[in-house]
Design a protein around this motif. Structure first.
Motif, PDB file in Angstrom:
ATOM      1  N   ARG A   1      -1.906  -3.667  -9.626  1.00  0.00           N
ATOM      2  CA  ARG A   1      -2.356  -3.190  -8.316  1.00  0.00           C
ATOM      3  C   ARG A   1      -1.197  -2.508  -7.606  1.00  0.00           C
ATOM      4  NH1 ARG A   1      -6.330  -7.559  -5.359  1.00  0.00           N
ATOM      5  NH2 ARG A   1      -7.796  -7.862  -7.067  1.00  0.00           N
ATOM      6  N   SER A   2      -1.541  -1.590  -6.719  1.00  0.00           N
ATOM      7  CA  SER A   2      -0.522  -0.952  -5.898  1.00  0.00           C
ATOM      8  C   SER A   2      -0.228  -1.820  -4.680  1.00  0.00           C
ATOM      9  CB  SER A   2      -0.985   0.435  -5.453  1.00  0.00           C
ATOM     10  OG  SER A   2      -2.092   0.326  -4.571  1.00  0.00           O
TER      11      SER A   2
ATOM     12  N   GLU B   1      -2.931  -1.485  -2.046  1.00  0.00           N
ATOM     13  CA  GLU B   1      -4.141  -2.277  -2.304  1.00  0.00           C
ATOM     14  C   GLU B   1      -3.933  -3.738  -1.927  1.00  0.00           C
ATOM     15  OE1 GLU B   1      -5.906   0.267  -6.110  1.00  0.00           O
ATOM     16  OE2 GLU B   1      -4.688  -1.520  -6.429  1.00  0.00           O
ATOM     17  N   VAL B   2      -2.762  -4.279  -2.278  1.00  0.00           N
ATOM     18  CA  VAL B   2      -2.482  -5.677  -1.946  1.00  0.00           C
ATOM     19  C   VAL B   2      -2.369  -5.853  -0.442  1.00  0.00           C
ATOM     20  CG1 VAL B   2      -0.749  -7.508  -2.146  1.00  0.00           C
ATOM     21  CG2 VAL B   2      -1.402  -6.197  -4.156  1.00  0.00           C
TER      22      VAL B   2
END
Length: 843
Positions: free
Chosen positions: A224-225, A228-229
């Motif tokens: 995940r980027s 996104e987190v």
């Protein structure tokens, strides 16, 4: 470049672009029923109270896109099924694509101004408050043109050299490529590119997004980027209530209940408890109600305390409207105590008449029983048992508040890393020892690791996810052989942006837009120096890794289209593989055109040369000798149609007979082995036959067999039809993969896999027996039809549901028996006249 003047938009160019979407025979209203179904589902999600606010907001955005798509289909500005679905837009401009490959009419690099466009417009003093299309076009045209003037052209050159930019769509790399052409002295090519893009300066963003750090050109990948987190953490711990998930709302609500409401409830219990004369009500060991009677001691002071309690309760509900649901409950001890208190305050003793005595006594008896129930369940507020529950409640509240503050501080610590593409453990300056497991998992997801490590740790859970990672890696590997570092970074970002381009719905055997069709990519490739030997070596290694990993970790899965796209990119870099049969994609059954292109015929002949005389040919009843002599793709289609059992009357182009189409497509996959034979034949880059025939190949077969056993044994007949059908298709695809791999194994290894599969019928038979034992009444439904059952009553309807589950279990057992029996007949070479049907996905 600063001295260049843009060529004004040319009407001829616009007319040429408009003519690109004229495809005869494709209706502009194609797909509207399908889009209407999506619109209905999105509307249900957007209006449901049981869906997260985040999902409701996403559904509302989807509704807008669907309405744009339907409106464009009706008024003729969109032609779904063509390579240029948007009127007045050439094929090389990236459209905005939604589910099903339909376009909304917007361009991916167009639409509303992005945040960095707004920032740039504010620097230039341009007003961005107007939403009118003409004003938006003027603003975007001005923003595109400033890169041809000082000091922005110098800033563009600096970005090109230091790599501090992000190309989110292929179009955003155009200005950087123009600068590269200018720096290398290719002024004529730059003029041609400017002339090409001039008609679209007002509708498309042709410049990149500035970034604080260059894009790292290595093959490590994160699940995940950071962005996104951060979004997920904000949904859990952020302050904005409109972005909170339902789970977060419930946690916040529980915290309020524990902190504000339950102490209020304790006051209410204490008020009623204080009016009891003698022992407090309770149940003895025999279940009899014992103890004193409530409301035996009611004083003026008690009425004052009760009035203060009601005032405090009203104040809390006004401050926290989300607690109002506690006041509207129709049942429960709190509701009984509260309603009794309100009645007592409305009718004090001095206002009661003789006829109220009976009602007052009913309230006393009700309160006595309610207090006894409270004593039995949790104890009174001054008891040790209640204090333990209170301490437990307080511990939960402290734990939640601690987790909230931890998540809130984590958001602040990750905020500086928001634009980082790859995060290393040393970049996270925080102690993760005391963090909850879900937070630790999120932090681990943003850390970049080699793909093989992600596979070993189980982070990559499917071939689709693996394909998405290799799309990014393929772009970086292709750019690694470029000698100029600045051009290598630019090429990598443009390639990655192109790989993210969603496929559009196409009819009449058209192919998706290729990267070489983008005018700016042609010019970039012309001026890009690269090391050919390194390019081939990198592509060879990556191709080997991709095929080996997908077959080792996901041998039961057919190659997804995304993975085929990545493989195709690598094969193009290997000159010695250029004459091999091309890879074939999985076709969509609902838009199948009842034709195959030439590459499917080539793949079938490749499979015939490799698989003739093998277990694969015998099991599926193929004649690869005849298949090798097929002359045209139409002949291949007729063979697939014959094997599928589809009659001539079933054929139709626009009637959406998905089942018949699916059968034909599946037999095409069986005959061509869906790329397995093509990849096995790549002996220059891979040695797959040796892998399949070795001990590793035996492991692959047992892994697939174990997967099939687990899926069949865990079969849930209560699942919806769509899920059950997809599970069956996945099992059939896995079985086909296993038959292919078994064809390279000795006979004893094939029999060992057969024995492994024989456990499935025994487990399903046990499930069927257990269902009969659990519900003896199923026997009397054998002669009843569905209408009689539906009218039989609630109990019989439950029996009907169980009978449906039983029928599905029996059907699944029949399918498994077919799978095992047919394989056993082939492996044991039964000399009987009994025929068998191969196990397939589309029944």
């Amino acid at each position: 470049m600063a001295s260049r003047q843009l060529i004004p938009p040319d009407n001829t160019a616009a007319q040429q672009a408009s003519s690109l979407n004229q495809y005869d025979g494709i209706s502009s209203t194609f797909g509207i029923p399908y889009l209407s179904g999506l619109l209905f589902k999105a509307g249900m999600t957007a209006t449901s109270e049981h869906v997260d606010p985040v999902d409701r907001s996403r559904a509302r955005s989807k509704i807008e896109q669907l309405l744009q798509t339907i409106q464009g289909s009706i008024n003729g500005t969109l032609t779904h099924g063509s390579r240029a679905p948007i009127a007045d837009a050439p094929v090389w401009l990236t459209p905005e694509v939604i589910t099903g490959g339909f376009t909304t009419g917007q361009l991916a690099a167009g639409g509303p101004l992005s945040h960095y466009e707004i920032e740039l417009a504010s620097q230039l003093g341009l007003s961005v408050t107007s939403d009118l299309p003409d004003d938006l076009a003027n603003i975007r045209s001005a923003l595109n043109q400033i890169w041809f003037t000082e000091p922005y052209s110098c800033h563009l050159e600096t970005m090109l050299l230091n790599g501090k930019y992000r190309v989110n769509t292929p179009e955003e790399g155009v200005m950087l490529i123009l600068m590269a052409l200018h720096r290398s002295g290719h002024d004529d090519e730059a003029e041609q590119l400017i002339e090409t893009i001039s008609p679209y300066l007002g509708s498309v963003r042709f410049f990149p997004e500035p970034a604080e750090q260059p894009l790292p050109l290595n093959t490590d990948e994160a699940m995940r980027s950071v962005a996104e987190v951060l979004t997920q953490l904000d949904n859990r711990f952020g302050p904005a209530p409109e972005h909170k998930s339902n789970n977060r709302l419930r946690l916040d609500q529980n915290a309020l209940v524990f902190d504000q409401w339950l102490p209020l409830k304790d006051r209410l219990v204490a008020l009623i408890q204080g009016t009891v004369e003698g022992d407090l009500p309770y149940y003895n060991t025999e279940g009899e109600l014992c103890g004193g009677m409530p409301l035996a001691r009611v004083t003026t002071e008690w009425f004052e305390q009760a009035s203060r309690y009601l005032a405090d309760r009203k104040q809390i509900t006004e401050q926290h409207p989300e607690l109002m649901y506690r006041t509207t409950r129709k049942r429960g001890s709190e509701r009984i105590l509260q309603r009794s208190l309100e009645i007592l305050l409305a009718y004090p003793p001095e206002h009661r008449c003789h006829s109220d005595t009976e009602g007052f006594q009913k309230i006393q008896f009700t309160l006595r029983k309610t207090l006894a129930d409270i004593h039995r369940k949790q104890g009174f507020p001054d008891t040790e048992r209640y204090q333990q529950a209170l301490n437990q409640r307080q511990g939960w509240l402290e734990h939640y508040q601690k987790r909230y503050h931890t998540g809130h501080s984590l958001i602040h610590q990750l905020q500086p890393l928001k634009d980082c593409v790859q995060v290393k453990p040393q970049d996270l300056n925080m102690d993760t020892a005391g963090l909850p497991k879900p937070i630790k998992k999120l932090l681990a997801a943003i850390q970049s690791k080699p793909v093989i490590e992600l596979l070993e740790w189980g982070d990559i859970t499917s071939a689709e996810v693996l394909a998405s990672k290799y799309l990014n890696i393929a772009a970086i590997v292709k750019s690694d052989s470029i000698l100029d570092p600045s051009l290598a970074a630019l090429f990598a970002q443009v390639t990655q942006a192109f790989f993210k381009r969603r496929s559009v719905l196409l009819l009449k055997l058209q192919h998706q837009v290729r990267m070489e069709e983008l005018p700016w990519v042609k010019h970039l490739q012309a001026i890009t120096p690269f090391d050919q030997d390194k390019r081939v070596k990198n592509a060879d290694k990556l191709l080997t890794d991709m095929v080996t990993q997908v077959l080792t970790y996901f041998p039961q899965t057919i190659l997804p289209n995304r993975f085929i796209k990545s493989l195709g990119q690598m094969i193009e870099e290997l000159p010695e593989l250029s004459l091999e049969p091309p890879l074939t994609e999985e076709l969509a059954a609902d838009i199948f055109m009842h034709k195959f292109s030439d590459k499917f015929l080539m793949a079938a002949k490749q499979a015939a040369s490799l698989m003739q005389g093998t277990l694969y040919e015998t099991y599926y009843g193929l004649d690869y000798g005849s298949i090798a002599k097929l002359k045209t793709p139409d002949a291949l289609y007729c063979l697939c149609k014959q094997k599928s059992g589809v009659t001539k009357e079933s054929r139709g182009l626009w009637n959406h007979r998905t089942v018949e189409n699916g059968k034909i497509i599946e037999w095409q996959q069986i005959i061509t082995t869906h790329n397995l034979a093509t990849l096995t034949a790549l002996t220059n880059a891979l040695d797959l036959p040796e892998l399949f025939s070795s001990e590793s190949g035996k492991t692959l077969n047992h892994k697939i067999a174990r997967w099939i056993v687990i899926k069949c044994v865990r079969y849930n007949p209560a699942n919806p039809d769509k899920i059950r059908l997809q599970e069956h298709k996945n099992i059939a695809y896995a079985f086909r993969q296993m038959i292919f791999f078994l064809s390279f194994q000795p006979h004893d290894a094939q029999l060992s896999v057969l024995e492994k599969l024989k456990v499935i019928p025994r487990n399903l038979a046990r499930k069927i027996t257990d269902l009969y034992i659990e519900t003896p009444g199923l026997v009397r439904f054998d002669d009843m039809n569905v209408i009689e059952m539906m009218a039989a009553g609630e109990h019989d309807r439950k029996l009907l549901e169980k009978k449906q589950r039983l029928d599905r279990l029996n059907k699944k057992k029949e399918q498994v028996d077919t799978m095992i029996h047919s394989l056993e007949m082939v492996l044991t070479d039964h000399k009987t006249q009994e025929s068998y049907k191969p196990f397939v996905a589309w029944l």
